[in-house]
Design a protein around this motif. Structure first.
Motif, PDB file in Angstrom:
ATOM      1  N   TYR A  95       0.839  -1.199   0.000  1.00 16.82           N
ATOM      2  CA  TYR A  95       0.000   0.000   0.000  1.00 16.82           C
ATOM      3  C   TYR A  95       0.878   1.255   0.000  1.00 16.82           C
ATOM      4  O   TYR A  95       0.592   2.221  -0.703  1.00 16.82           O
ATOM      5  N   GLN A  96       1.934   1.238   0.814  1.00 19.65           N
ATOM      6  CA  GLN A  96       2.816   2.395   0.885  1.00 19.65           C
ATOM      7  C   GLN A  96       3.477   2.661  -0.467  1.00 19.65           C
ATOM      8  O   GLN A  96       3.534   3.808  -0.926  1.00 19.65           O
ATOM      9  N   SER A  97       3.973   1.616  -1.110  1.00 20.58           N
ATOM     10  CA  SER A  97       4.633   1.802  -2.397  1.00 20.58           C
ATOM     11  C   SER A  97       3.655   2.318  -3.446  1.00 20.58           C
ATOM     12  O   SER A  97       4.013   3.138  -4.298  1.00 20.58           O
ATOM     13  N   SER A  98       2.403   1.860  -3.385  1.00 23.15           N
ATOM     14  CA  SER A  98       1.386   2.324  -4.332  1.00 23.15           C
ATOM     15  C   SER A  98       1.066   3.798  -4.100  1.00 23.15           C
ATOM     16  O   SER A  98       0.881   4.566  -5.055  1.00 23.15           O
ATOM     17  N   MET A  99       1.003   4.197  -2.839  1.00 24.51           N
ATOM     18  CA  MET A  99       0.769   5.611  -2.526  1.00 24.51           C
ATOM     19  C   MET A  99       1.897   6.470  -3.085  1.00 24.51           C
ATOM     20  O   MET A  99       1.656   7.537  -3.663  1.00 24.51           O
ATOM     21  N   ASP A 100       3.124   6.008  -2.920  1.00 17.96           N
ATOM     22  CA  ASP A 100       4.274   6.780  -3.380  1.00 17.96           C
ATOM     23  C   ASP A 100       4.272   6.929  -4.899  1.00 17.96           C
ATOM     24  O   ASP A 100       4.528   8.023  -5.429  1.00 17.96           O
ATOM     25  N   ARG A 101       3.991   5.845  -5.609  1.00 13.94           N
ATOM     26  CA  ARG A 101       3.964   5.916  -7.072  1.00 13.94           C
ATOM     27  C   ARG A 101       2.886   6.869  -7.558  1.00 13.94           C
ATOM     28  O   ARG A 101       3.037   7.550  -8.576  1.00 13.94           O
ATOM     29  N   LEU A 113       8.127  13.773  -3.050  1.00 16.34           N
ATOM     30  CA  LEU A 113       7.177  12.825  -2.466  1.00 16.34           C
ATOM     31  C   LEU A 113       6.425  13.479  -1.312  1.00 16.34           C
ATOM     32  O   LEU A 113       7.014  14.148  -0.474  1.00 16.34           O
ATOM     33  N   LEU A 114       5.121  13.253  -1.278  1.00 16.00           N
ATOM     34  CA  LEU A 114       4.315  13.802  -0.196  1.00 16.00           C
ATOM     35  C   LEU A 114       4.627  13.085   1.116  1.00 16.00           C
ATOM     36  O   LEU A 114       5.026  11.912   1.124  1.00 16.00           O
ATOM     37  N   ARG A 115       4.446  13.789   2.220  1.00 20.07           N
ATOM     38  CA  ARG A 115       4.483  13.123   3.518  1.00 20.07           C
ATOM     39  C   ARG A 115       3.255  12.231   3.607  1.00 20.07           C
ATOM     40  O   ARG A 115       2.138  12.684   3.353  1.00 20.07           O
TER      41      ARG A 115
END
Length: 274
Positions: A95-101, A113-115
């Motif tokens: 989930y974290q990696s998907s948010m970052d992409r 990259l957003l916080r």
């Protein structure tokens, strides 16, 4: 005598999505999970936001329960986890990696990259330590004073835990457990709103549908998990007995394992090229 109607609580998919669409309610819940963070006024809320690599259709996509951005540019994902599939670490990583992409366009520096705050509201304790709130950051293994500043924080709220005196966090726990909230305030308002949803026949139908959908999705996930385990069993036999014929492998697997795959499925795996 009329049968007592089932109460649909905060963790019901339909109720959770409806409650979190209210910016004031949403901010209060996020703030309760992040007592040390100043959650700035909520700017946007997306329910069931789908993330994935658009260029690669074979990649696994992620549908976020509630994706929130505040006016400071921070990104929050709030997820409800009712069933313990014993995959909390890998699930949060993906989930974290998907948010970052999703928050970084091609050519942008990594500093753009957003916080992000990934918050899992769990109806179980994934670690068995009894804590109400688990918070995760990246540190050096030998020196915890050395922190990897990646602007990402992962939070797990365990509704079965204890050990906090924070009023808002305790009210969030009550909300998750459908325990009555006595003190007047935003969490009392949320609970009142949930009761109103339960009293509305049309809403109840939506909540019932959401509950059935979740049960079906859970059943499918479990079935797929069992099938994957069984396929791996066949692959292990193939690796240990590379000289065995397909017929010999099929006979051994059916006689010595509880694999319920069809004969044709077993043969296909045994016939695959390495």
């Amino acid at each position: 005598m009329l049968e007592e109607q089932k109460y649909y609580g905060f963790t019901n998919d339909e109720i959770f999505g409806s409650i979190m669409q209210n910016k004031r309610f949403c901010k209060a819940i996020i703030q309760a999970a992040l007592p040390d963070v100043n959650v700035v006024s909520v700017e946007s809320i997306d329910a069931q936001k789908e993330l994935g690599t658009k260029s690669d259709k074979s990649s696994k996509s992620v549908r976020l329960d509630i994706a929130v951005k505040d006016q400071a540019g921070s990104f929050y994902d709030v997820e409800v986890q009712v069933n313990n599939n014993h995959d909390i670490g890998p699930r949060m990583r993906y989930y974290q990696s998907s948010m970052d992409r999703d928050t970084l366009d091609r050519g942008e520096p990594y500093t753009s990259l957003l916080r992000t705050y990934l918050i899992f509201l769990c109806a179980f304790d994934p670690f068995g330590r009894g804590k109400l709130r688990y918070s995760f950051h990246l540190y050096d293994d030998e020196d915890k004073d050395v922190k990897l500043e990646n602007n990402a924080e992962n939070i797990i709220i365990n509704s079965k835990g204890s050990g906090s005196s924070d009023t808002d966090l305790l009210n969030l726990q009550k909300l998750m457990n459908d325990d009555k909230i006595e003190v007047t305030g935003v969490f009392k308002e949320i609970q009142t709103q949930i009761q109103e949803y339960n009293d509305d026949p049309k809403r109840r139908n939506l909540m019932r549908t959401a509950e059935l959908r979740m049960k079906e999705e859970t059943a499918v996930a479990r079935k797929e998990g069992r099938e994957e385990e069984q396929r791996n069993t066949v692959k292990v036999f193939k690796a240990l007995k590379p000289d065995a014929t397909v017929a010999e492998g099929l006979a051994w697997i059916k006689a010595n394992t509880d694999v319920s795959l069809s004969d044709e499925e077993i043969k296909a795996i045994l016939s695959e090229n390495n």
